[in-house]
Design a protein around this motif. Structure first.
Motif, short mmCIF file in Angstrom:
data_model
loop_
_atom_site.label_atom_id
_atom_site.label_comp_id
_atom_site.label_asym_id
_atom_site.label_seq_id
_atom_site.Cartn_x
_atom_site.Cartn_y
_atom_site.Cartn_z
N SER A 277 0.82 -1.21 0.00
CA SER A 277 0.00 0.00 0.00
C SER A 277 0.85 1.26 0.00
N VAL A 278 2.16 1.11 0.18
CA VAL A 278 3.09 2.24 0.10
C VAL A 278 4.02 1.98 -1.08
N GLU A 279 4.00 2.85 -2.05
CA GLU A 279 4.82 2.62 -3.24
C GLU A 279 6.16 3.35 -3.18
N GLN B 108 -3.75 2.43 9.45
CA GLN B 108 -2.43 2.68 10.01
C GLN B 108 -1.64 1.38 10.16
N MET B 109 -2.33 0.34 10.60
CA MET B 109 -1.68 -0.97 10.77
C MET B 109 -1.20 -1.51 9.42
N HIS C 210 2.69 -2.36 8.41
CA HIS C 210 3.10 -3.69 7.94
C HIS C 210 3.80 -3.59 6.59
N ASP C 211 3.26 -2.77 5.69
CA ASP C 211 3.86 -2.66 4.36
C ASP C 211 5.19 -1.92 4.39
N ARG D 157 13.02 -2.36 13.69
CA ARG D 157 12.63 -2.81 15.03
C ARG D 157 11.62 -1.85 15.66
N ARG D 158 11.84 -0.55 15.50
CA ARG D 158 10.91 0.43 16.04
C ARG D 158 9.52 0.28 15.43
N ASN D 159 9.46 0.12 14.11
CA ASN D 159 8.17 -0.03 13.43
C ASN D 159 7.46 -1.32 13.84
N LYS D 160 8.23 -2.39 14.02
CA LYS D 160 7.64 -3.65 14.49
C LYS D 160 7.09 -3.50 15.92
#
Length: 320
Positions: free
Chosen positions: A195-197, A235-236, A240-241, A266-269
């Motif tokens: 969803s993010v290109e 947002q989730m 994830h993407d 790691r921060r995003n996870k």
């Protein structure tokens, strides 16, 4: 000696922007660059975006080397861009969302940069930020919206670190060699499964040191009030993407940039876990990782300031 102007394909992915797309297309017509084609692809809009674009094309299509307006069932931004790129004929590709605008001279500035830097596959410039009514919000979207430390972007190493640690690129500032998308040795097309290109594409460019920067604004980026309101589910999905894109790019980096990207992942996870569970220990881990990344970012700024100080004393000129 006069240098021929390469053909630029301005790609306009359009979706539910009937109130903006004519202004968008007019900004392309008013740009003085002499060799331009305009390709509009409506991604299944539910308003009259397609009709407005077709009407404008009928009036002003003769101003350009080529104009094409088409429509498709809704497929999302990445798939829409890939279709436009395959249809493009220009040596260079500029992407302009149907609610954004070009600033006069923005095409020439970026084309000149790519002509002068043949090893770079793409270049991006700053943008002005405007609101839904076209009122100016920030002269620099990178500073005003994203709080980017813009001086870092003027050196290749600083550019990589800045965009890994703090994503700060407004969409309409980008220009890419079409060969970067389609040639065997290029970056490839956008990943339509995400969803993010832009994040994965930029990371691929950064890992090759193939991305340049112009400090001047080349376009206007429109900020809508609804952009700041996202459902938790949306947002989730974005997080994830983003993580998937960063993990895919991670093996291509080396040294400190690889370390910084691993911390960002790691921060995003950790943020995903917090959104999923709200677990206090996960919140504590997220807070710790944010503090570590802020400290690294501060050190990054200090290094750039130090380099600027001594470069200025030596009279050195760094690549932009």
């Amino acid at each position: 000696m006069t240098v021929a102007s390469p053909l630029i394909s301005v790609l306009v992915p359009a979706y539910n922007h009937a109130g903006y797309i004519e202004t968008c297309l007019e900004s392309i017509r008013l740009d003085p660059y002499p060799q331009t084609e305009v390709l509009v692809l409506d991604d299944g809009s539910m308003d009259d975006t397609l009709g407005v674009a077709q009407g404008w094309c009928g009036k002003f299509g003769h101003h350009f080397v080529r104009v094409q307006v088409a429509t498709q069932a809704n497929q999302g931004i990445a798939a829409t861009l890939n279709t436009l790129i395959r249809s493009a004929r220009g040596e260079y590709v500029a992407i302009l969302a149907s609610d954004d605008l070009l600033l006069p001279g923005g095409l020439q500035a970026r084309a000149t940069y790519l002509l002068e830097h043949p090893t770079h596959l793409a270049v991006f410039g700053d943008c002005q930020a405007i609101d839904e009514h076209g009122r100016l919000l920030h002269l620099s979207a990178m500073r005003g919206l994203y709080r980017s430390f813009v001086p870092a972007l003027h050196s290749p190493a600083g550019r990589v670190r800045e965009l890994i640690l703090r994503w700060s690129v407004p969409g309409p500032g980008l220009m890419v060699r079409r060969s970067a998308y389609l040639s065997p040795g290029g970056i490839g097309l956008y990943d339509a499964a995400l969803s993010v290109e832009d994040r994965p594409f930029y990371l691929k460019l950064l890992s090759r040191n193939a991305l340049g920067f112009l400090g001047a604004p080349v376009a206007q980026y429109r900020v809508h009030s609804r952009q700041s309101v996202r459902s938790e589910q949306r947002q989730m999905q974005l997080l994830h993407d983003v993580v998937a894109a960063e993990e895919q790019a991670y093996p291509d980096f080396v040294g400190s940039e690889k370390l910084f990207l691993s911390l960002v992942i790691r921060r995003n996870k950790a943020q995903i876990v917090v959104l999923n569970t709200g677990d206090p220990l996960s919140r504590l881990r997220l807070r710790f990782l944010n503090l570590v990344l802020r400290a690294i970012y501060l050190f990054h700024i200090i290094v750039i300031r130090w380099d600027d100080l001594f470069s200025g004393r030596r009279g050195d000129r760094r690549e932009c």
